[in-house]
Design a protein around this motif. Structure first.
Motif, short mmCIF file in Angstrom:
data_model
loop_
_atom_site.label_atom_id
_atom_site.label_comp_id
_atom_site.label_asym_id
_atom_site.label_seq_id
_atom_site.Cartn_x
_atom_site.Cartn_y
_atom_site.Cartn_z
N GLU A 192 -7.47 4.63 -15.33
CA GLU A 192 -6.48 3.55 -15.37
C GLU A 192 -5.07 4.09 -15.12
N ILE A 193 -4.96 4.90 -14.09
CA ILE A 193 -3.67 5.47 -13.73
C ILE A 193 -2.85 4.41 -13.00
N PRO A 194 -1.61 4.17 -13.39
CA PRO A 194 -0.79 3.16 -12.71
C PRO A 194 -0.61 3.49 -11.23
N VAL A 195 -0.33 2.45 -10.44
CA VAL A 195 -0.28 2.60 -8.99
C VAL A 195 0.77 3.61 -8.55
N ARG A 196 1.97 3.57 -9.12
CA ARG A 196 3.02 4.52 -8.73
C ARG A 196 2.56 5.96 -8.99
N GLU A 197 1.93 6.20 -10.13
CA GLU A 197 1.49 7.54 -10.47
C GLU A 197 0.30 7.97 -9.61
N ARG A 198 -0.47 7.01 -9.09
CA ARG A 198 -1.55 7.35 -8.17
C ARG A 198 -0.97 7.95 -6.88
N ASN A 199 0.14 7.39 -6.42
CA ASN A 199 0.78 7.96 -5.24
C ASN A 199 1.23 9.39 -5.50
N ALA A 200 1.75 9.64 -6.69
CA ALA A 200 2.15 11.01 -7.04
C ALA A 200 0.94 11.94 -7.04
N LEU A 201 -0.19 11.41 -7.47
CA LEU A 201 -1.42 12.19 -7.48
C LEU A 201 -1.85 12.54 -6.05
N PHE A 202 -1.78 11.58 -5.14
CA PHE A 202 -2.13 11.84 -3.75
C PHE A 202 -1.19 12.85 -3.12
N LEU A 203 0.09 12.73 -3.39
CA LEU A 203 1.05 13.68 -2.84
C LEU A 203 0.77 15.09 -3.35
N ALA A 204 0.45 15.20 -4.64
CA ALA A 204 0.17 16.51 -5.21
C ALA A 204 -1.08 17.14 -4.60
N ALA A 205 -2.00 16.28 -4.15
CA ALA A 205 -3.23 16.78 -3.54
C ALA A 205 -3.07 17.06 -2.05
N GLY A 206 -1.88 16.76 -1.50
CA GLY A 206 -1.62 17.04 -0.10
C GLY A 206 -1.89 15.88 0.83
N TYR A 207 -2.05 14.68 0.25
CA TYR A 207 -2.31 13.49 1.06
C TYR A 207 -1.06 12.60 1.09
N ALA A 208 -1.04 11.68 2.05
CA ALA A 208 0.03 10.69 2.07
C ALA A 208 -0.17 9.70 0.93
N PRO A 209 0.92 9.06 0.44
CA PRO A 209 0.76 8.04 -0.60
C PRO A 209 -0.21 6.95 -0.14
N HIS A 210 -1.07 6.52 -1.04
CA HIS A 210 -2.10 5.54 -0.69
C HIS A 210 -1.56 4.11 -0.73
N TYR A 211 -0.57 3.86 -1.58
CA TYR A 211 -0.07 2.50 -1.79
C TYR A 211 1.36 2.38 -1.27
N PRO A 212 1.66 1.35 -0.49
CA PRO A 212 3.05 1.15 -0.03
C PRO A 212 3.92 0.66 -1.19
N GLU A 213 5.23 0.79 -0.99
CA GLU A 213 6.20 0.25 -1.95
C GLU A 213 7.19 -0.60 -1.16
N THR A 214 6.91 -1.90 -1.13
CA THR A 214 7.67 -2.82 -0.29
C THR A 214 8.73 -3.53 -1.13
N PRO A 215 10.00 -3.49 -0.69
CA PRO A 215 11.02 -4.25 -1.43
C PRO A 215 10.62 -5.71 -1.57
N LEU A 216 10.90 -6.28 -2.73
CA LEU A 216 10.47 -7.65 -2.99
C LEU A 216 11.08 -8.63 -1.99
N ASP A 217 12.29 -8.35 -1.53
CA ASP A 217 12.93 -9.24 -0.56
C ASP A 217 12.15 -9.32 0.75
N GLU A 218 11.34 -8.29 1.04
CA GLU A 218 10.55 -8.30 2.26
C GLU A 218 9.18 -8.97 2.06
N LEU A 219 8.84 -9.26 0.80
CA LEU A 219 7.59 -9.96 0.50
C LEU A 219 7.91 -11.44 0.33
#
Length: 275
Positions: free
Chosen positions: A73-100
Motif C-alpha cells: 500500500e505504498i502511495p502513488v508519489r512514493e511508488r515513483n520514487a521507488l521506480f526511480l531508485a530502481a533505475g526506471y522512469a516514473p510509472h505515474y504522471p503528475e498532471t497539474p489540476l488545471d490541465e485536468l
C-alpha cells in the motif's frame, strides 16, 4: 474541518532515499510490519527473491515493483520514487489540476451541488484546492494571517486567529485532526506533512471547550464539529472521499471533505441561506 477557495499545488518533500530500490522496499515493508515470507506469499514471490532485492543482489522488474507496491500500500508519489531508485522512469504522471479540465469541472460541480452545506477539496498537505460558498460563509471574519495563499485547511481550523476560538469542542476536534495527520504521516512519510503537523500541534489552545457529545441532547452518530457562527452553534459531521485506484499523482493526493449537518437546527439555518 476544512476551509475556502483558492489554488495551491502540493509537492510533498521526501527524504532522500538510499541508493537502489532495495532499502526503500525494506523500509516500507518494515513500516507495514510484514515479514519477507508474508510479503512473498501475498505477492506470489519468494522470500529469497525479496531478500535479494532488498540487499541489492537482484534488480527488481517493473512488474515486480508494481505488485509489491500494491501489497505494501505504498502511495502513488512514493511508488515513483521507488521506480526511480530502481533505475526506471516514473510509472505515474503528475498532471497539474488545471490541465485536468474534465476532472476539475466535475469536482467544482460536486462542490456547488452540495451547497448550502460546506465542502472543499484539499491536496496531500491540506492546501485548499477548491471550496464552495458554504466554506466561505464559515470563514467570514478570520484573521488575515490564516487567509494568505496558499490557504491551508489545518491552519485555518486550528490557528488561534482561525476557526479555533469558535469551535466549542476544540479539545476533541483538535485531537481528532492531529490523530488524522499522525496516521497520514505514518502512511506517506512526508517531510512537508510532518512540518505542518509540528506547526499546528504547537499552536496555543486558549479555550479547549467542552465535550460536545456530553453537553448536547442530540444523539450524534460520529464526533461532531460544533462551531459558533453568527450567534448560533452549527454542528457538522465530516466525511472525506478519495479516488479509487488513481493513475496520476495529483489525483491520488486529492481529498474531498463534505460537512454534513448533524442536527435539525443546522439544516434549517443553512437551508435558509438558499436564494
Amino acid at each position: 474541518m476544512t476551509p475556502a477557495a483558492g489554488t495551491a499545488s502540493a509537492r510533498t518533500k521526501q527524504t532522500a532515499p538510499a541508493k537502489g530500490a532495495g532499502p526503500l522496499l525494506r523500509a516500507w515493508r518494515e513500516q507495514r510490519r510484514i515479514s519477507q515470507l508474508e510479503l512473498a506469499l501475498r505477492a506470489d514471490s519468494s522470500a529469497r527473491h525479496i531478500s535479494f532485492v532488498e540487499t541489492g543482489r537482484s534488480r527488481p522488474s517493473e512488474e515486480f515493483l508494481l505488485r509489491i507496491a500494491d501489497h505494501l500500500e505504498i502511495p502513488v508519489r512514493e511508488r515513483n520514487a521507488l521506480f526511480l531508485a530502481a533505475g526506471y522512469a516514473p510509472h505515474y504522471p503528475e498532471t497539474p489540476l488545471d490541465e485536468l479540465s474534465t476532472l476539475r469541472e466535475g469536482l467544482e460541480q460536486l462542490l456547488q451541488g452540495y451547497e448550502p452545506y460546506p465542502a472543499l477539496i484539499v491536496d496531500a498537505t491540506y492546501n485548499v484546492v477548491a471550496a464552495n460558498r458554504g466554506i466561505a460563509m464559515l470563514m467570514d471574519g478570520l484573521g488575515e494571517e490564516v487567509l494568505t495563499a496558499p490557504l491551508n485547511a489545518m491552519r485555518l481550523t486550528l490557528h488561534p486567529r482561525g476557526l479555533a476560538p469558535r469551535i466549542r469542542n476544540l479539545a476533541e476536534w483538535r485531537g481528532h485532526l492531529l490523530h488524522q495527520m499522525e496516521r497520514q504521516i505514518a502512511l506517506h512519510r512526508s517531510d512537508a506533512l510532518r512540518e505542518l503537523y509540528e506547526e499546528v500541534a504547537a499552536y496555543p489552545v486558549e479555550n479547549p471547550g467542552e465535550s460536545a457529545v456530553d453537553n448536547s441532547p442530540v444523539a450524534y452518530v460520529a464526533l461532531p464539529l460544533q462551531l459558533d457562527h453568527d450567534g448560533r452553534t452549527l454542528s457538522f459531521i465530516s466525511s472525506i472521499s478519495t479516488f479509487n485506484t488513481p493513475m496520476d499523482v495529483t489525483v491520488a493526493e486529492l481529498a474531498v471533505e463534505t460537512l454534513l449537518p448533524a442536527d435539525p437546527a443546522t439544516v434549517k439555518y443553512l437551508q435558509s441561506l438558499l436564494p
